[in-house]
Design a protein around this motif. Sequence first.
Motif, PDB file in Angstrom:
ATOM      1  N   GLY A   2     -12.102  -0.080 -13.746  1.00  0.00           N
ATOM      2  CA  GLY A   2     -12.396  -0.826 -14.972  1.00  0.00           C
ATOM      3  C   GLY A   2     -13.290  -0.062 -15.919  1.00  0.00           C
ATOM      4  O   GLY A   2     -13.842  -0.660 -16.848  1.00  0.00           O
ATOM      5  N   CYS A  39     -12.583  -0.706 -19.591  1.00  0.00           N
ATOM      6  CA  CYS A  39     -12.603  -2.068 -20.171  1.00  0.00           C
ATOM      7  C   CYS A  39     -13.756  -2.236 -21.149  1.00  0.00           C
ATOM      8  O   CYS A  39     -14.838  -1.688 -20.957  1.00  0.00           O
ATOM      9  CB  CYS A  39     -12.736  -3.096 -19.061  1.00  0.00           C
ATOM     10  SG  CYS A  39     -11.350  -3.066 -17.933  1.00  0.00           S
ATOM     11  N   ASN A  55      -6.175  -5.285 -24.486  1.00  0.00           N
ATOM     12  CA  ASN A  55      -7.530  -5.665 -24.095  1.00  0.00           C
ATOM     13  C   ASN A  55      -8.097  -6.738 -25.034  1.00  0.00           C
ATOM     14  O   ASN A  55      -8.732  -7.690 -24.584  1.00  0.00           O
ATOM     15  CB  ASN A  55      -8.424  -4.421 -24.094  1.00  0.00           C
ATOM     16  CG  ASN A  55      -9.818  -4.713 -23.604  1.00  0.00           C
ATOM     17  OD1 ASN A  55     -10.009  -5.173 -22.488  1.00  0.00           O
ATOM     18  ND2 ASN A  55     -10.803  -4.471 -24.463  1.00  0.00           N
ATOM     19  N   ASN A  80      -4.641  -0.207 -14.890  1.00  0.00           N
ATOM     20  CA  ASN A  80      -5.324  -0.355 -16.187  1.00  0.00           C
ATOM     21  C   ASN A  80      -5.255  -1.792 -16.683  1.00  0.00           C
ATOM     22  O   ASN A  80      -6.267  -2.391 -17.039  1.00  0.00           O
ATOM     23  CB  ASN A  80      -4.708   0.575 -17.237  1.00  0.00           C
ATOM     24  CG  ASN A  80      -5.038   2.037 -16.966  1.00  0.00           C
ATOM     25  OD1 ASN A  80      -6.006   2.329 -16.279  1.00  0.00           O
ATOM     26  ND2 ASN A  80      -4.233   2.936 -17.497  1.00  0.00           N
ATOM     27  N   TYR A 117      -7.150  -4.369 -14.509  1.00  0.00           N
ATOM     28  CA  TYR A 117      -8.591  -4.366 -14.711  1.00  0.00           C
ATOM     29  C   TYR A 117      -8.997  -5.028 -16.021  1.00  0.00           C
ATOM     30  O   TYR A 117     -10.053  -5.659 -16.103  1.00  0.00           O
ATOM     31  CB  TYR A 117      -9.189  -2.961 -14.555  1.00  0.00           C
ATOM     32  CG  TYR A 117      -9.812  -2.874 -13.188  1.00  0.00           C
ATOM     33  CD1 TYR A 117     -11.004  -3.539 -12.928  1.00  0.00           C
ATOM     34  CD2 TYR A 117      -9.171  -2.254 -12.147  1.00  0.00           C
ATOM     35  CE1 TYR A 117     -11.556  -3.553 -11.667  1.00  0.00           C
ATOM     36  CE2 TYR A 117      -9.712  -2.262 -10.875  1.00  0.00           C
ATOM     37  CZ  TYR A 117     -10.905  -2.910 -10.643  1.00  0.00           C
ATOM     38  OH  TYR A 117     -11.448  -2.947  -9.391  1.00  0.00           O
ATOM     39  N   GLU A 118      -8.147  -4.925 -17.031  1.00  0.00           N
ATOM     40  CA  GLU A 118      -8.465  -5.632 -18.278  1.00  0.00           C
ATOM     41  C   GLU A 118      -8.434  -7.145 -18.034  1.00  0.00           C
ATOM     42  O   GLU A 118      -9.290  -7.882 -18.519  1.00  0.00           O
ATOM     43  CB  GLU A 118      -7.488  -5.212 -19.380  1.00  0.00           C
ATOM     44  CG  GLU A 118      -7.835  -3.828 -19.920  1.00  0.00           C
ATOM     45  CD  GLU A 118      -6.736  -3.182 -20.741  1.00  0.00           C
ATOM     46  OE1 GLU A 118      -6.956  -2.057 -21.218  1.00  0.00           O
ATOM     47  OE2 GLU A 118      -5.648  -3.776 -20.907  1.00  0.00           O
ATOM     48  N   TYR A 171     -11.524  -8.043 -15.952  1.00  0.00           N
ATOM     49  CA  TYR A 171     -12.707  -7.959 -16.815  1.00  0.00           C
ATOM     50  C   TYR A 171     -12.875  -9.239 -17.632  1.00  0.00           C
ATOM     51  O   TYR A 171     -13.970  -9.779 -17.763  1.00  0.00           O
ATOM     52  CB  TYR A 171     -12.547  -6.750 -17.742  1.00  0.00           C
ATOM     53  CG  TYR A 171     -13.717  -6.437 -18.635  1.00  0.00           C
ATOM     54  CD1 TYR A 171     -14.741  -5.605 -18.195  1.00  0.00           C
ATOM     55  CD2 TYR A 171     -13.776  -6.924 -19.930  1.00  0.00           C
ATOM     56  CE1 TYR A 171     -15.801  -5.293 -19.023  1.00  0.00           C
ATOM     57  CE2 TYR A 171     -14.837  -6.616 -20.767  1.00  0.00           C
ATOM     58  CZ  TYR A 171     -15.856  -5.796 -20.313  1.00  0.00           C
ATOM     59  OH  TYR A 171     -16.898  -5.477 -21.131  1.00  0.00           O
ATOM     60  N   HIS A 172     -11.737  -9.740 -18.190  1.00  0.00           N
ATOM     61  CA  HIS A 172     -11.810 -10.931 -19.044  1.00  0.00           C
ATOM     62  C   HIS A 172     -11.561 -12.226 -18.275  1.00  0.00           C
ATOM     63  O   HIS A 172     -11.545 -13.300 -18.873  1.00  0.00           O
ATOM     64  CB  HIS A 172     -10.811 -10.803 -20.191  1.00  0.00           C
ATOM     65  CG  HIS A 172     -11.107  -9.656 -21.122  1.00  0.00           C
ATOM     66  ND1 HIS A 172     -12.234  -9.620 -21.904  1.00  0.00           N
ATOM     67  CD2 HIS A 172     -10.446  -8.507 -21.368  1.00  0.00           C
ATOM     68  CE1 HIS A 172     -12.254  -8.488 -22.605  1.00  0.00           C
ATOM     69  NE2 HIS A 172     -11.176  -7.796 -22.291  1.00  0.00           N
ATOM     70  N   SER A 176     -14.125 -11.506 -12.364  1.00  0.00           N
ATOM     71  CA  SER A 176     -14.718 -11.026 -13.609  1.00  0.00           C
ATOM     72  C   SER A 176     -16.239 -10.921 -13.476  1.00  0.00           C
ATOM     73  O   SER A 176     -16.852  -9.946 -13.912  1.00  0.00           O
ATOM     74  CB  SER A 176     -14.332 -11.981 -14.733  1.00  0.00           C
ATOM     75  OG  SER A 176     -14.987 -11.622 -15.910  1.00  0.00           O
TER      76      SER A 176
END
Length: 529
Positions: free
Chosen positions: A280, A283, A361, A379, A382-383, A386-387, A447
């Motif tokens: 991540g 991100c 993203n 990729n 992980y976005e 992250y959110h 997250s």
Amino acid sequence: MMRSKIPWLLLAYACCWSTGFCGRVVVWPTDASHWINVKVLLQELVLRGHEVTVLVPSSNLLIDYQDTSSPFTFEVLQVPFSQKTLDALMEDFLNFWLNEVSNAFPWEVMWRMKKDLEVFTNMSKQTCDTLVTNSQLIAKLQQAKFDVLIADPLSIGGELVAEILGIPFVYSFRFSDGNVVERLCGGLPSPPSYVPASTSGLTHHMSFMERLQNFLIYLYTDLFFLKVWRDELDEYYSNVLGRPTTLCETIGKAEIWLIRTYWDFEFPRPFLPNFEFVGGLHCQPAKPLPKEMEEFVQSSGEHGIVVFSLGSMVYNLSDEKSNVIAKALSQLPQKVLWRYKGKKPETLGSNTRIYDWIPQNDLLGHPSAKAFITHGGTNGLYEAIYHGIPMVGIPMFADQHDNIAHVVAKGAAVHVDFNTLKTQDLVDALNTVIYNSTYKENALKLSKIQHDQPVKPLDRAVFWIEFVMRHKGAKHLRPASHHLTWYQYHSLDVLAFLFTCVAITVFILVKCCLCCCRRCGRIAKRKKE
Ligand SMILES: *[C@@H]1O[C@H](CO)[C@@H](O)[C@H](O)[C@H]1NC(C)=O
Ligand SMILES: *[C@@H]1O[C@H](CO)[C@@H](O)[C@H](O)[C@H]1NC(C)=O
Ligand SMILES: *[C@@H]1O[C@H](CO)[C@@H](O)[C@H](O)[C@H]1NC(C)=O
């Protein structure tokens, strides 16, 4: 050309003066999604005042070396294969994994994987050859006095170039088949009882049969890759370096392994001090959307939006598949933003819009985002992590099945089978992740773990690269296991020794006992007489 680079350079020199250390970084990149990820790291290195030179093959998929606004210097390697050949190979690869794999027998799939590996290794070797046979270029690179090389063991060659230039190297990496590279060459401890082999789709809780399966996958990948490397690469590496060596030995010299996952996604497992989990690192908080896109997103009202992308490589689908998918999307109350370059499907609903490219993203970080339909590249995953967005995974090839198995096991995603995909499957999966709150809660949990780290993944990755530049390596983190043979590593020689000792002792005791018994017998016999 210079003008567009000036803002980057100004920033870089400002940082450089403030920290008093500017290094020179040379990169042996891997194409496609790997490049998208490592580019973020390289940009950060430039921002901190380091010079970044990328050794790029003249034919490649995503590395745009003609981009004059790029903050990197490119050294173009004139490879013997053309862009057309590469595109055709990619087309053929995608066609198999998207359209033909469902009708193929298991051995055909295995044969195909072997062939893909051969083709890929051949191209990496040709790229490598372009450099190692060009003494002028080598001299130029040696004069540049680089401090560190960044590579990815998926494209072989980086470690070889680092050896030729006599500089330390760092890997940026996700995984290898059956974890074979990190296990055999990196020395990463991976007990098959609870560390599932990548690409197996298993989790860390395994039944007896699954542990058996995992054990056999490890064994098979070990034997398979050791043979491929021995046949194809060990001699090549020895010839280039002018001393007997192997690919694995050269890979094992990596100072630091930056792994593109983190403990939100990864199952707990043992690791070494020179492995750093920086998943991540690319991100970022969401930026505002383009105006037209924001209006479309706002028009979704309380239902929100679904973001859909099959990644940077899969642009189009067969008519049949795209219609099945479009029909499913049309049944949702949400608005859907679909990244797709193929022919517009006839069943496309009025709630769905197709885009050549989406700011993924920023969309996933938008308050209206409800779900993410993904092929399962790290990729994108992980976005979403992250959110905190729940996912529907449609994995197709490479590490995608394994990635989706991880997020499914963490309760943040539902898996649907691409090959047997029906409209209703996709509708059901989307309704589950959107309306069953468990998935959203689990996604938010991941997250929170991703955000709650003492040092951000990008900063940790940069720290270790700078550390290697400052100290010319990170030898203090290197385990002594690299000097052991496989039987020493597993203490089989010690066990054999102990076993022999015990066996000899038992043998002597038994002999003594027998001797005593016989003598006692004889005495008793004599007494009787
Ligand atoms: C790659 O494959 C081509 C043709 O299949 C062959 O001629 C060539 O020698 C191979 N190159 C390497 C470096 O193995
Ligand atoms: C994508 O489109 C190209 C050209 O339009 C076609 O040749 C190819 O078969 C398509 N790919 C898939 C997976 O259907
Ligand atoms: C939501 O999903 C979880 C996990 O799959 C499941 O255990 C639960 O029964 C579901 N809840 C509803 C209301 O369907």
